[in-house]
Design a protein around this motif. Structure first.
Motif, short mmCIF file in Angstrom:
data_model
loop_
_atom_site.label_atom_id
_atom_site.label_comp_id
_atom_site.label_asym_id
_atom_site.label_seq_id
_atom_site.Cartn_x
_atom_site.Cartn_y
_atom_site.Cartn_z
N MET A 54 0.57 -1.19 -0.28
CA MET A 54 0.24 0.07 0.24
C MET A 54 0.67 1.39 0.03
SD MET A 54 -3.09 -1.42 -0.04
CE MET A 54 -4.01 0.43 0.63
N GLY A 55 1.75 1.18 0.88
CA GLY A 55 3.29 2.11 -0.16
C GLY A 55 3.30 2.83 -1.01
N PHE A 56 3.25 2.06 -1.87
CA PHE A 56 3.61 2.55 -3.10
C PHE A 56 2.63 2.74 -3.64
CE2 PHE A 56 6.63 -0.41 -1.79
CZ PHE A 56 8.15 -0.19 -1.94
N THR A 57 1.04 3.00 -3.67
CA THR A 57 -0.16 3.55 -3.95
C THR A 57 0.17 4.96 -3.80
OG1 THR A 57 -1.31 3.45 -2.37
CG2 THR A 57 -0.88 1.64 -3.85
N TRP A 58 -0.89 5.18 -5.29
CA TRP A 58 -0.53 7.38 -5.53
C TRP A 58 -1.51 7.75 -3.74
CZ3 TRP A 58 1.30 10.48 -8.00
CH2 TRP A 58 0.69 11.84 -8.59
N GLU A 59 -2.49 6.59 -3.92
CA GLU A 59 -3.50 7.05 -2.71
C GLU A 59 -2.89 7.36 -1.41
OE1 GLU A 59 -5.46 5.31 -6.35
OE2 GLU A 59 -3.95 4.76 -4.86
#
Length: 371
Positions: free
Chosen positions: A328-333
């Protein structure tokens, strides 16, 4: 010897944090990141109403006449909030150069406008991707007319004036000239953090006004670098603390195998190392602020120490924050990227980590010679 801030300065921190929490949430940062505006003009206007740009400018020039302790507190909170404003360019660089070496006329003209946020200033010194030295400056001043090119100028596209490092045509070294925006052209360049704009500036016989003594531009610029380095380090410390809090909160709330991931040894080590690096950088910044506020002889050594430790702490924290968040840390959100972008950008402002490590060695050697 106590380097801690006073109760009044801690109160200022609380007020600044509350203000930025309300007026500069990450949604504001994302609006600049994803939009076309170079900075948040509404936020810039509001902090000007609070007098933040005027913090250390003397009252005779429309400032508040406070100390660098108060400015350090504000810098930390701006860094914590990732404030998308040209604060560091105008306050740490342009205002400091004018305060240090500006003529009475230059101070009277520019400082009141810088103090109330009406005017934005910056410094242009980089010409290529290699290491800048007094011998490889190609931009030149001939009879007060500036010709040349500067790259990666922070806030160069929004500045009302820029202080330019040039080679003097008298052959006696480098000098600093103040050039208004109407005298040069610019081209916006992409960077890893679009919330802090950068531009390439072109000067074609642009009229400039000498600041300080002709031939001493490099020495003046480096003296201001030492002062700005401590303040930018406080921004990095603020960002590091915010990143650490983000990682800690996620580690406590994210469950895997029926347990919060913060209970796993690997995550504990990440968070502990983040905390140690943050604490080291903060302690260096306390000492650096003391040398800055008191004009101490150890200022160059303290500035380099602040700069190196803050770069390392902020980058490590933002990198490990992404890892703590997992996929999740690599997502834009997720907001992890916002801090990572700012950490990478600030690591190169005023010179790279390696450049400041060299300055640290030099400052240490000079201090030993004096001792």
């Amino acid at each position: 010897m106590n380097f801690e801030f006073s109760k009044e300065q801690d109160l200022l921190r609380e007020q600044a944090r509350a203000f930025l929490t309300q007026h500069c949430p990450t949604t504001v940062v994302r609006k600049i990141l994803e939009g076309n505006d170079p900075f948040d003009r509404d936020l810039w206007r509001k902090i000007a109403e609070l007098g933040w740009q005027a913090t250390v400018i003397p009252e005779e020039y429309g400032g508040l006449g406070l100390t660098y302790y108060e400015l350090a507190v504000i810098a930390e909170e701006l860094g914590r909030a990732l404030a998308p404003t040209p604060f560091s360019s105008s306050v740490y660089l342009a205002s400091e150069l004018l305060l240090r070496d500006g003529s009475p006329g230059q101070r009277e003209r520019w400082l009141p406008k810088l103090a109330n946020g009406e005017t934005i200033g910056t410094l242009a010194f980089v010409e290529d991707l290699g290491r800048s030295t007094p011998r490889n400056i190609q931009t030149i001043a001939r009879n007060g007319k500036i010709s040349g090119r500067k790259i990666a100028v922070t806030d160069g596209d929004v500045a009302d004036f820029v202080i330019v490092l040039v080679m003097s045509d008298k052959g006696n070294g480098t000098s600093l000239y103040c050039v208004e925006s109407k005298e040069f052209s610019y081209e916006i360049v992409d960077s890893i953090d679009p919330t802090r704009s950068h531009a390439t500036l072109e000067f074609n016989r642009a009229y400039g006004e000498l600041i300080g003594t002709d031939g001493y531009g490099w020495e003046t610029m480096n003296a201001v670098f030492d002062r700005a380095a401590i303040l930018i380090a406080w921004e990095q410390v603020g960002g590091t603390e915010s990143t650490l809090a983000q990682a800690t909160e996620y580690a406590k709330s994210r469950y895997a195998f029926g347990r919060p991931i913060g209970s796993f040894q690997a995550i504990k080590y990440k968070l502990a190392n983040m905390y140690v690096k943050h604490t080291l950088a903060r302690s260096n910044c306390y000492y650096g602020t003391w040398t800055l506020a008191g004009g101490h002889a150890d200022l160059p050594l303290a500035a380099a120490t602040c700069r190196v430790s803050a770069i390392q702490a902020y980058y490590y924290a933002t990198k490990e924050n992404i890892q703590t968040h997992g996929g999740m840390g690599f997502t834009w959100e997720f907001d992890c990227q916002l801090y990572y972008r700012r950490a990478k950008l600030l690591a190169l402002n005023l010179g790279s980590e390696h450049w400041w490590q060299d300055r640290l060695i030099t400052a240490h050697e000079q201090r030993n010679k004096v001792a």
